[in-house]
Design a protein around this motif. Structure first.
Motif, PDB file in Angstrom:
ATOM      1  N   HIS A   1     -82.495  19.798  12.049  1.00 18.86           N
ATOM      2  CA  HIS A   1     -81.548  20.679  12.760  1.00 18.86           C
ATOM      3  C   HIS A   1     -80.587  19.892  13.653  1.00 18.86           C
ATOM      4  N   ASP A   2     -80.326  18.654  13.281  1.00 20.56           N
ATOM      5  CA  ASP A   2     -79.327  17.795  13.943  1.00 20.56           C
ATOM      6  C   ASP A   2     -79.610  17.542  15.423  1.00 20.56           C
ATOM      7  N   LEU A   3     -80.873  17.548  15.801  1.00 24.01           N
ATOM      8  CA  LEU A   3     -81.261  17.174  17.160  1.00 24.01           C
ATOM      9  C   LEU A   3     -81.608  15.691  17.113  1.00 24.01           C
ATOM     10  N   ASP A   4     -80.732  14.874  17.645  1.00 25.96           N
ATOM     11  CA  ASP A   4     -80.841  13.415  17.580  1.00 25.96           C
ATOM     12  C   ASP A   4     -81.688  12.904  18.738  1.00 25.96           C
TER      13      ASP A   4
ATOM     14  N   TRP B   1     -80.363  23.830  18.945  1.00 25.73           N
ATOM     15  CA  TRP B   1     -81.643  24.341  19.459  1.00 25.73           C
ATOM     16  C   TRP B   1     -81.892  25.744  18.909  1.00 25.73           C
ATOM     17  N   ALA B   2     -80.864  26.576  18.873  1.00 23.14           N
ATOM     18  CA  ALA B   2     -81.015  27.935  18.344  1.00 23.14           C
ATOM     19  C   ALA B   2     -81.457  27.891  16.877  1.00 23.14           C
ATOM     20  N   ALA B   3     -80.885  26.978  16.107  1.00 24.68           N
ATOM     21  CA  ALA B   3     -81.264  26.842  14.693  1.00 24.68           C
ATOM     22  C   ALA B   3     -82.726  26.416  14.558  1.00 24.68           C
ATOM     23  N   LEU B   4     -83.163  25.475  15.395  1.00 26.66           N
ATOM     24  CA  LEU B   4     -84.565  25.037  15.352  1.00 26.66           C
ATOM     25  C   LEU B   4     -85.486  26.197  15.707  1.00 26.66           C
ATOM     26  N   HIS B   5     -85.182  26.897  16.794  1.00 34.69           N
ATOM     27  CA  HIS B   5     -86.054  27.986  17.243  1.00 34.69           C
ATOM     28  C   HIS B   5     -86.059  29.158  16.271  1.00 34.69           C
ATOM     29  N   ALA B   6     -85.017  29.311  15.470  1.00 36.32           N
ATOM     30  CA  ALA B   6     -84.959  30.381  14.469  1.00 36.32           C
ATOM     31  C   ALA B   6     -85.658  30.002  13.164  1.00 36.32           C
ATOM     32  N   ASP B   7     -85.952  28.727  12.986  1.00 37.85           N
ATOM     33  CA  ASP B   7     -86.599  28.253  11.759  1.00 37.85           C
ATOM     34  C   ASP B   7     -88.047  28.759  11.731  1.00 37.85           C
ATOM     35  N   PRO B   8     -88.428  29.517  10.713  1.00 36.69           N
ATOM     36  CA  PRO B   8     -89.805  30.038  10.657  1.00 36.69           C
ATOM     37  C   PRO B   8     -90.869  28.939  10.588  1.00 36.69           C
ATOM     38  N   VAL B   9     -90.504  27.770  10.122  1.00 41.17           N
ATOM     39  CA  VAL B   9     -91.459  26.655  10.065  1.00 41.17           C
ATOM     40  C   VAL B   9     -91.810  26.167  11.478  1.00 41.17           C
ATOM     41  N   PHE B  10     -90.903  26.394  12.434  1.00 37.87           N
ATOM     42  CA  PHE B  10     -91.116  25.941  13.808  1.00 37.87           C
ATOM     43  C   PHE B  10     -92.107  26.816  14.579  1.00 37.87           C
ATOM     44  N   LEU B  11     -92.206  28.094  14.256  1.00 38.07           N
ATOM     45  CA  LEU B  11     -93.023  29.046  15.003  1.00 38.07           C
ATOM     46  C   LEU B  11     -94.484  28.614  15.187  1.00 38.07           C
ATOM     47  N   PRO B  12     -95.173  28.152  14.155  1.00 34.23           N
ATOM     48  CA  PRO B  12     -96.563  27.724  14.362  1.00 34.23           C
ATOM     49  C   PRO B  12     -96.691  26.560  15.364  1.00 34.23           C
ATOM     50  N   TYR B  13     -95.724  25.647  15.361  1.00 27.45           N
ATOM     51  CA  TYR B  13     -95.767  24.538  16.309  1.00 27.45           C
ATOM     52  C   TYR B  13     -95.593  25.042  17.737  1.00 27.45           C
ATOM     53  N   ARG B  14     -94.693  25.995  17.895  1.00 27.04           N
ATOM     54  CA  ARG B  14     -94.465  26.573  19.220  1.00 27.04           C
ATOM     55  C   ARG B  14     -95.740  27.244  19.729  1.00 27.04           C
ATOM     56  N   LYS B  15     -96.409  27.966  18.838  1.00 28.57           N
ATOM     57  CA  LYS B  15     -97.654  28.646  19.217  1.00 28.57           C
ATOM     58  C   LYS B  15     -98.752  27.642  19.576  1.00 28.57           C
TER      59      LYS B  15
END
Length: 162
Positions: free
Chosen positions: A83-86, A119-133
């Motif tokens: 998601h282009d977060l360098d 950041w919005a793109a990362l947080h919207a990515d469904p693959v990211f949700l389990p890591y956040r949890k």
């Protein structure tokens, strides 16, 4: 037949001239190669951009939970790149007890607007949700807010990293 002195000198002059041609050609190719190499080595050089910002993130974890958070970020780092977060780097302080429960990283952004979008793109990515949890119970809370210090910084004009 015996070569005369003029013929011998002519052969020597021609050999000397050919030697200068070889040396001159080698020098030209060496210079061209050096210039090309120097140019290619600077392709990845960071250019100063007046909008470029760095984002410092300091996560305060519950006691002893830094290794678990570090493990989560090991996988999240791949998503951040997607998601282009360098991310410039991740750090875990190891010598000052006051910093014992912190996990730190630094992100470079072309601008604050790009940071917000990425950041919005990362947080919207469904693959990211389990890591956040997984990370949520590891991070210290202050009321209903996670204890994460976050600051955007601009590089100074004399900074090596811009």
């Amino acid at each position: 037949m015996k070569p005369n002195r003029k013929q011998t000198l002519a052969v020597l002059d021609r050999a000397k001239f050919n030697g200068w041609i070889v040396c001159g050609t080698a020098l030209i190719f060496f210079a061209a190669g050096s210039l090309l190499t120097a140019r290619l080595m600077h392709l990845e050089q960071v250019r100063a951009d007046s909008n470029r910002v760095f984002q410092l993130m300091v996560y305060h974890t519950l006691p002893g939970k830094v290794p678990a958070l570090e493990s989560i970020f090991r996988d999240v780092s791949k998503l951040q790149t997607k998601h282009d977060l360098d991310v410039v780097g991740y750090w875990v302080p190891d010598s000052d007890p006051a910093w014992a429960n912190t996990f730190i990283y630094l992100v470079a952004h072309p601008s604050q607007a790009d940071a917000k979008k990425n950041w919005a793109a990362l947080h919207a990515d469904p693959v990211f949700l389990p890591y956040r949890k997984q990370a949520a119970p590891l991070i210290e809370r202050a009321g209903d807010q996670y204890k994460v210090d976050e600051v955007f910084m601009r590089p100074t004009d004399f900074s090596a990293l811009k």
